[in-house]
Design a protein around this motif. Sequence first.
Motif, mmCIF file in Angstrom:
data_model
loop_
_atom_site.group_PDB
_atom_site.id
_atom_site.type_symbol
_atom_site.label_atom_id
_atom_site.label_comp_id
_atom_site.label_asym_id
_atom_site.label_seq_id
_atom_site.Cartn_x
_atom_site.Cartn_y
_atom_site.Cartn_z
ATOM 1 N N ASP A 150 0.960 -1.147 0.047
ATOM 2 C CA ASP A 150 0.073 -0.157 0.115
ATOM 3 C C ASP A 150 0.811 1.298 0.157
ATOM 4 O OD1 ASP A 150 1.202 -0.230 2.700
ATOM 5 O OD2 ASP A 150 -0.786 0.130 3.599
ATOM 6 N N LYS A 151 2.236 1.114 -0.239
ATOM 7 C CA LYS A 151 3.065 2.227 -0.014
ATOM 8 C C LYS A 151 2.851 3.072 0.967
ATOM 9 C CE LYS A 151 5.466 1.693 -3.639
ATOM 10 N NZ LYS A 151 7.056 1.552 -3.367
ATOM 11 N N GLY A 152 2.823 2.521 2.273
ATOM 12 C CA GLY A 152 2.741 3.107 3.562
ATOM 13 C C GLY A 152 3.847 3.769 3.781
ATOM 14 N N LEU A 153 3.967 4.631 4.958
ATOM 15 C CA LEU A 153 5.123 5.114 5.462
ATOM 16 C C LEU A 153 6.049 4.198 6.164
ATOM 17 C CD1 LEU A 153 3.842 8.673 6.791
ATOM 18 C CD2 LEU A 153 5.146 8.449 4.905
ATOM 19 N N LEU A 154 7.130 4.028 5.957
ATOM 20 C CA LEU A 154 8.163 3.154 6.630
ATOM 21 C C LEU A 154 8.206 3.550 8.211
ATOM 22 C CD1 LEU A 154 10.928 1.904 4.406
ATOM 23 C CD2 LEU A 154 8.702 1.083 4.709
ATOM 24 N N THR A 155 8.244 2.644 9.079
ATOM 25 C CA THR A 155 8.368 3.015 10.525
ATOM 26 C C THR A 155 9.764 2.105 10.931
ATOM 27 O OG1 THR A 155 7.064 1.017 11.216
ATOM 28 C CG2 THR A 155 6.064 3.014 10.832
ATOM 29 N N ILE A 156 10.164 2.671 12.152
ATOM 30 C CA ILE A 156 11.239 2.018 12.764
ATOM 31 C C ILE A 156 10.726 1.725 14.315
ATOM 32 C CG2 ILE A 156 13.017 2.788 11.182
ATOM 33 C CD1 ILE A 156 13.965 4.981 13.358
ATOM 34 N N GLU A 157 11.485 0.777 14.966
ATOM 35 C CA GLU A 157 11.153 0.686 16.359
ATOM 36 C C GLU A 157 12.222 1.546 17.186
ATOM 37 O OE1 GLU A 157 11.603 -3.258 17.418
ATOM 38 O OE2 GLU A 157 9.915 -4.045 15.989
ATOM 39 N N GLN A 158 11.526 2.169 17.937
ATOM 40 C CA GLN A 158 12.396 3.030 18.850
ATOM 41 C C GLN A 158 11.962 2.750 20.530
ATOM 42 O OE1 GLN A 158 11.804 7.455 19.190
ATOM 43 N NE2 GLN A 158 14.125 7.476 18.298
ATOM 44 N N GLY A 159 12.826 1.984 21.223
ATOM 45 C CA GLY A 159 12.272 1.368 22.406
ATOM 46 C C GLY A 159 11.042 0.239 22.221
ATOM 47 N N LYS A 160 9.818 0.776 22.869
ATOM 48 C CA LYS A 160 8.826 -0.034 22.603
ATOM 49 C C LYS A 160 7.822 0.506 21.531
ATOM 50 C CE LYS A 160 8.775 -1.801 27.349
ATOM 51 N NZ LYS A 160 8.202 -2.133 28.716
ATOM 52 N N ASN A 161 8.191 1.367 20.928
ATOM 53 C CA ASN A 161 7.235 2.136 20.112
ATOM 54 C C ASN A 161 7.619 2.252 18.670
ATOM 55 O OD1 ASN A 161 5.688 3.112 22.524
ATOM 56 N ND2 ASN A 161 7.090 4.572 22.577
ATOM 57 N N LYS A 162 6.848 2.202 17.695
ATOM 58 C CA LYS A 162 7.187 2.487 16.335
ATOM 59 C C LYS A 162 7.036 3.783 16.005
ATOM 60 C CE LYS A 162 5.967 -2.192 14.535
ATOM 61 N NZ LYS A 162 5.185 -2.935 13.365
ATOM 62 N N VAL A 163 7.989 4.390 15.443
ATOM 63 C CA VAL A 163 7.827 5.789 15.048
ATOM 64 C C VAL A 163 8.132 5.817 13.362
ATOM 65 C CG1 VAL A 163 8.758 6.508 17.161
ATOM 66 C CG2 VAL A 163 10.348 6.303 15.528
ATOM 67 N N ILE A 164 7.727 7.022 12.947
ATOM 68 C CA ILE A 164 7.952 7.401 11.482
ATOM 69 C C ILE A 164 9.204 8.360 11.501
ATOM 70 C CG2 ILE A 164 6.787 8.127 9.312
ATOM 71 C CD1 ILE A 164 3.995 7.312 10.573
ATOM 72 N N PRO A 165 10.094 8.000 10.849
ATOM 73 C CA PRO A 165 11.266 8.712 10.754
ATOM 74 C C PRO A 165 11.530 9.726 9.512
ATOM 75 C CG PRO A 165 12.065 6.626 9.945
ATOM 76 C CD PRO A 165 10.572 6.305 10.371
ATOM 77 N N PHE A 166 11.498 11.051 9.904
ATOM 78 C CA PHE A 166 11.895 12.066 8.660
ATOM 79 C C PHE A 166 13.228 12.443 8.811
ATOM 80 C CE2 PHE A 166 7.649 11.551 8.369
ATOM 81 C CZ PHE A 166 7.101 11.901 7.086
ATOM 82 N N TYR A 167 14.029 12.269 7.788
ATOM 83 C CA TYR A 167 15.422 12.493 7.970
ATOM 84 C C TYR A 167 15.884 14.029 7.499
ATOM 85 C CZ TYR A 167 15.914 7.656 9.232
ATOM 86 O OH TYR A 167 16.040 6.413 9.820
ATOM 87 N N PHE A 168 16.731 14.788 8.136
ATOM 88 C CA PHE A 168 17.069 16.191 7.345
ATOM 89 C C PHE A 168 18.256 15.765 6.575
ATOM 90 C CE2 PHE A 168 15.295 17.754 11.496
ATOM 91 C CZ PHE A 168 14.864 18.786 11.048
ATOM 92 N N ASN A 169 18.863 14.557 6.751
ATOM 93 C CA ASN A 169 19.839 14.191 5.815
ATOM 94 C C ASN A 169 19.498 13.013 5.013
ATOM 95 O OD1 ASN A 169 22.354 12.962 4.536
ATOM 96 N ND2 ASN A 169 23.497 14.439 6.014
ATOM 97 N N LYS A 170 19.528 12.827 3.571
ATOM 98 C CA LYS A 170 19.122 11.928 2.655
ATOM 99 C C LYS A 170 20.224 10.708 2.909
ATOM 100 C CE LYS A 170 18.290 10.749 -1.995
ATOM 101 N NZ LYS A 170 19.425 9.491 -2.240
ATOM 102 N N GLN A 171 21.302 10.899 3.258
ATOM 103 C CA GLN A 171 22.358 9.937 3.346
ATOM 104 C C GLN A 171 21.927 9.182 4.699
ATOM 105 O OE1 GLN A 171 26.074 12.089 3.138
ATOM 106 N NE2 GLN A 171 26.423 11.170 1.250
ATOM 107 N N ASP A 172 21.456 9.836 5.930
ATOM 108 C CA ASP A 172 21.085 9.027 6.886
ATOM 109 C C ASP A 172 19.803 8.166 6.387
ATOM 110 O OD1 ASP A 172 22.925 10.248 8.098
ATOM 111 O OD2 ASP A 172 21.987 11.976 9.144
ATOM 112 N N LEU A 173 18.839 8.597 5.740
ATOM 113 C CA LEU A 173 17.784 7.806 5.444
ATOM 114 C C LEU A 173 18.386 6.544 4.554
ATOM 115 C CD1 LEU A 173 14.914 7.007 4.906
ATOM 116 C CD2 LEU A 173 14.650 8.726 3.035
#
Length: 208
Positions: A86-109
């Motif tokens: 469904d082309k959803g936003l990718l999430t990552i786990e941060q502790g016990k939570n899932k977050v949606i990361p937005f990066y200021f630097n494309k290389q970090d993404l």
Amino acid sequence: QDAQGLVTMLKTQKPDIGKNARVVTLSMRQAYDIKTKNKDKAETLVIEFQPTKQQVEAAVAVLKQNGQSVKEFNDIPLFYATGGADKGLLTIEQGKNKVIPFYFNKQDLQGMLDQLKQKDPKLSSTTTVQVTSLSQIVGALLKDNSTGIQQITLVPDRTSLEYALQQQKAAGGNKPAAGAKPSAPAPAGAPAAAPAPQAQPSPPSKPK
């Protein structure tokens, strides 16, 4: 580097101003607080957030890759990724939570996407790098209190963050400045595709 370049230019072209100019590190929260406290004063202190030239060029490249005809990006770019059926936003786990990361630097993404390629090649094959603007994200956070929007986390440029911490250490500080994080969020597990929030940020319409 961009900030130091401005200081060097001021010292050369306007030495009366440049002789007192120097580069200092502030968190976005600190800059916003200063701007808010000075907005009603007779002599207004103008604070302008400036993206790096490298990231602006990366934003224009991403928009072109995604089919948009643009020449400029007149805002601070934030990079994120979509994926899955469904082309959803990718999430990552941060502790016990899932977050949606937005990066200021494309290389970090890209570093996060490289990890995903190792852990979940199938999901990785569906990912697309996208770009939006800081003003759109801040606007969404202020207007919408839904769970999806509140999952958004802004990931600072790793190089800039390391520089800020080095400067703080050199100045004798022991604690990170307000809003600073010791490192960019790292996924505890493989990134996952999440349904896009209803107020999903979209690429800016104003680049020319």
